[in-house]
Write an enzyme that holds these catalytic residues in place. Structure first.
Site, PDB file in Angstrom:
ATOM      1  N   ASP A   1      -1.183  53.573 -29.967  1.00  0.00           N
ATOM      2  CA  ASP A   1      -1.267  54.114 -31.294  1.00  0.00           C
ATOM      3  C   ASP A   1       0.351  55.024 -31.912  1.00  0.00           C
ATOM      4  OD1 ASP A   1      -2.304  56.472 -33.321  1.00  0.00           O
ATOM      5  OD2 ASP A   1      -3.860  56.155 -31.556  1.00  0.00           O
TER       6      ASP A   1
ATOM      7  N   HIS B   1      -1.430  61.207 -35.269  1.00  0.00           N
ATOM      8  CA  HIS B   1      -2.340  60.677 -34.968  1.00  0.00           C
ATOM      9  C   HIS B   1      -2.779  60.077 -33.426  1.00  0.00           C
ATOM     10  CE1 HIS B   1      -4.633  56.762 -35.471  1.00  0.00           C
ATOM     11  NE2 HIS B   1      -5.708  57.234 -36.121  1.00  0.00           N
TER      12      HIS B   1
ATOM     13  N   SER C   1     -10.957  56.238 -35.883  1.00  0.00           N
ATOM     14  CA  SER C   1      -9.652  56.236 -35.177  1.00  0.00           C
ATOM     15  C   SER C   1     -10.580  56.797 -34.405  1.00  0.00           C
ATOM     16  CB  SER C   1      -9.071  56.636 -35.559  1.00  0.00           C
ATOM     17  OG  SER C   1      -8.211  55.774 -36.678  1.00  0.00           O
TER      18      SER C   1
END
Length: 731
Positions: free
Chosen positions: A134, A189, A513
């Protein structure tokens, strides 16, 4: 080369660079294979051999040792041509560049923040290592506290590229493979996804007062290793290097909330890398994509991957719209300022402006249109971020915003931290509000904030953005595989959201996600309980115990509130408790995937994926309907002899009680006839395997192209129900 882009999840987009002049250096992923007699003693020996292909050692970007046979290097077109003539060369593909586009726009309250969270932790995951590929991680968040965590297993070979104090027995590794050598998360994220998978238990979680409660990852006793492959951009070369390192370091589960365009597997670096991971016993969980609700929009669809769709939860961050005629409508917003519940404001539709596309409230679109101190109705979409719409209303002097879905998004709403009082409402509500505006000379409205509301229905429902099947690359394998919570997920965040407040920072996020790390954590729970299970067995346990119905017992709905099909839900909503005791599993050995690939591709193309020379003429080819997958897909051609069925074969292994007897139950419409043989499966002992076949004929005449249902193996004592979704297409 053709230029294109496709959404990553939820914030990454892919664009392949256009063709450049032949003397310009570009990064290529080069697949090479040594002669069978060539044995490397160490990884350094293999890297040294890779360098013999290069004009200069400094051109080497990454060496791959575990999940691909080859390297990434900077080369000109002429140099690549020369290299391709060298012994051992197989193929080369250009690096694909992923760019982070701004969906987390820092305006007033910080970055764009989707929704609310539910903490449904099941089990612990002790002894399991989850590798997350990520944007990095913020190691100082309490979700990554090592308090009470045991040390990592002895097999762990990874490292921490933070200062030594930043890693611990929870966050055991952190490395970067992109241009920034620091694994620190500058986006949010990666912190969000990794804490969703295996974050520690943290009380007092909330965002702007909403979603308050205790945060926890799915597997709070599992270890986390971060492999940063995305910064300002992320590339296929870096992603492949991250997978390679995660496997070499000893990860048990790999979680990847990223994706790109659908490609043949031999040209897809993620498919190649994850095949190598699965072959070495590592489970891989990947996002289906955020390109829904159109058909055949999913990515990450190889059969060795768990492909994860996104659904809603039974939680609403309520921002109610009340019109001057007394009508009220539910909507959502995280930002809920203390405003009067008695004052009404003039209501105007942005589409009444003469400016083209003003209804979408893009930047500058409201210039010259009187919205001062009014509530403005804006339409969702047209590539204008939801937060940017509110920012435009605020810039133009508006008091508040109602964000209305277009028809494709139906009832799927998202609770963002808007920059002004706002409510995101469904398409049906938007139509009703527009009708009200057109019905009166002086339309007025209020936005009334109700806070966090639990127990909403239907739940789960497939959200509009969740990408759909059928798979383009292998339509004979039903994809996606499973649905997980991907809307209104609360998890760790590196930055303050809104005004400073005490306590740890969290954020609401939405996307496949977010659903993917839920499944990665659940896979860790299963791996912890059954350390010897293969990735395919873990996938089977997840899929065959999934819930096809929502919490009210009705079929899972889609964004239009009509029953969702299997190309939206996969096997259904994950049920962690049942997945830990599935009764039977469908297992697949890596060699079977090779046989399956030989049904799709040439020997050379399969060799790229397999990392070794494959001669498909010497291998038993396995058609898609014969691959021992937990779901069943059948195509009935129009020329099918009505007396000659299409036959599907499967093998199940008993991992539940023994002795045991299971009986088949077929749930399919009359347009097909189905026979399951034998009429029961009898297991005398644990881990015993039994074979069965499913024969399918055309039944009653029908105009539909696809029928759906299930095959359930139910144990004699009703303790276990092992359910396979079934999709039958008429050609």
């Amino acid at each position: 080369m053709e230029s294109f882009k496709l959404s990553l999840l939820p914030i990454l987009f892919l664009a392949v660079a256009a063709a450049v002049s032949g003397d310009e250096l570009r990064t290529f992923i080069v697949h090479v294979q040594p002669h069978k007699s060539h044995v490397f003693g160490t990884t350094d020996d293999r890297t040294a051999w890779y360098k013999t292909f290069l004009p200069e050692d400094e051109r080497l970007v990454h060496s791959y040792h575990h999940v691909a046979s080859g390297f990434a290097a900077r080369l000109t077109e002429q140099e690549l041509d020369a290299l391709s003539a060298m012994p051992g060369f197989v193929t080369a593909v250009p690096n694909q560049v992923y760019k982070l586009l701004t969906t987390h726009t820092p305006k007033f309250l910080g970055l764009e923040l989707p929704q609310s969270g539910r903490n449904y932790t099941s089990g612990f995951g002790e002894g399991v290592i989850i590798g997350v590929l990520d944007s990095g991680v913020y190691p100082f968040h309490p979700s990554f506290s090592g308090d009470g965590m045991p040390p990592p297993p002895a097999k762990w070979k990874g490292r921490c590229d933070f200062n030594a104090s930043a890693c611990n027995n929870k966050l055991i590794g952190a490395r970067s493979f992109e241009s920034d050598p620091s694994p620190l998360d500058k986006d949010g994220h990666g912190t969000h996804t990794s804490s969703t998978a295996a974050g520690a238990v943290v009380p007092g979680a909330q965002v702007l007062g909403q979603g308050a409660g205790t945060a926890s990852g799915m597997a709070p006793r599992a270890h986390v290793a971060m492999y940063k492959v995305c910064g300002e951009e992320c590339t296929s070369a870096d992603i492949l290097a991250g997978i390679d390192a995660a496997v070499g370091d000893g990860c048990d589960v790999i979680s990847m909330s990223l994706g790109g365009p659908t490609l043949p597997f031999y040209r897809d670096s993620i498919a190649i890398g994850t095949f190598g991971a699965v072959e070495k016993g590592v489970f891989v969980s990947l996002a289906a994509g955020n390109a829904g609700p159109e058909d055949s929009t999913l990515s990450n669809d190889a059969p060795w991957m768990l492909t994860v769709a996104a659904g809603t939860m039974d939680r609403l961050i309520s921002a109610q719209v009340r019109l001057g005629n007394g009508s009220t409508f539910d909507g959502e917003s995280v930002f809920q300022p203390n405003i009067s519940t008695t004052v009404t404001y003039p209501l105007v539709y942005a589409g009444a402006s003469s400016t083209p596309d003003a209804n979408f409230c893009g930047n500058g679109s409201l210039d010259g249109f009187d919205v001062k101190d009014k509530i403005v109705l804006c339409d969702r979409g047209n590539r204008v971020d939801r937060l940017d719409k509110g920012a435009e209303v605020k810039r133009a002097g508006g008091f508040g915003m109602i964000l209305a879905n277009q028809i494709a998004d139906g009832y799927s709403t998202i609770a963002d931290a808007h920059v002004l009082p706002a409510s995101h409402v469904s398409y049906v509500t938007g139509v009703a509000i527009k009708e009200y505006i057109n019905s009166t000379a002086n339309p007025v409205a209020q936005i009334i904030f109700k806070g966090t509301v639990l127990g909403t229905s239907p739940a789960p429902a497939i959200t509009s953005f969740s990408s759909r099947g059928p798979s383009i690359q292998n339509p004979g394998i039903l994809k996606p595989d499973i649905t997980g919570p991907g809307v209104s997920v609360l998890a760790a965040w590196p930055f303050q959201v809104g005004p400073p407040s005490p306590g740890p920072t969290f954020n609401f996020e939405s996307g496949t996600s977010m659903s993917t790390p839920h499944l990665s954590g659940i896979a860790a729970l299963i791996k912890s309980k059954y350390p010897d299970w293969s990735p395919a067995a873990i996938k089977s346990a997840i899929m065959t115990t999934a819930d096809p119905d929502d919490r009210s017992g009705k079929p899972i709905m889609n964004e239009q509130y009509v029953p969702a099909n299997l190309f939206a839900t996969g096997a259904g909503q994950v049920n962690p408790d049942k997945a830990l005791d599935p009764g039977l599993v469908y297992d697949i050995a890596p060699a079977e995937y090779i046989g399956f690939l030989c049904s799709l591709y040439t020997s050379q193309e399969v060799s790229v994926i397999a990392r070794r020379s494959i001669d498909c003429s010497t291998i038993t080819v396995i058609p898609d309907r014969i691959l021992n997958y937990p779901s069943i897909t059948v195509t009935l051609p129009s020329t099918t002899n009505p007396t000659a069925p299409v036959v599907v074969s499967r093998t199940v292994k008993n991992v539940g009680e023994a002795p045991a007897v299971y009986y088949p139950h077929v749930d399919l419409p009359g347009s097909v006839q189905v026979k399951v043989t034998p009429s029961s499966l009898q297991f005398a002992e644990a881990n015993q395997a039994q074979n069965f076949t499913v024969s399918v004929w055309r039944g009653q005449s029908t105009d539909v192209k696809i029928v759906e249902g299930s095959l359930r193996w139910v144990s004699e004592n009703d303790k276990y129900t092992v359910r396979s979704p079934v999709s039958i297409s008429f050609v």
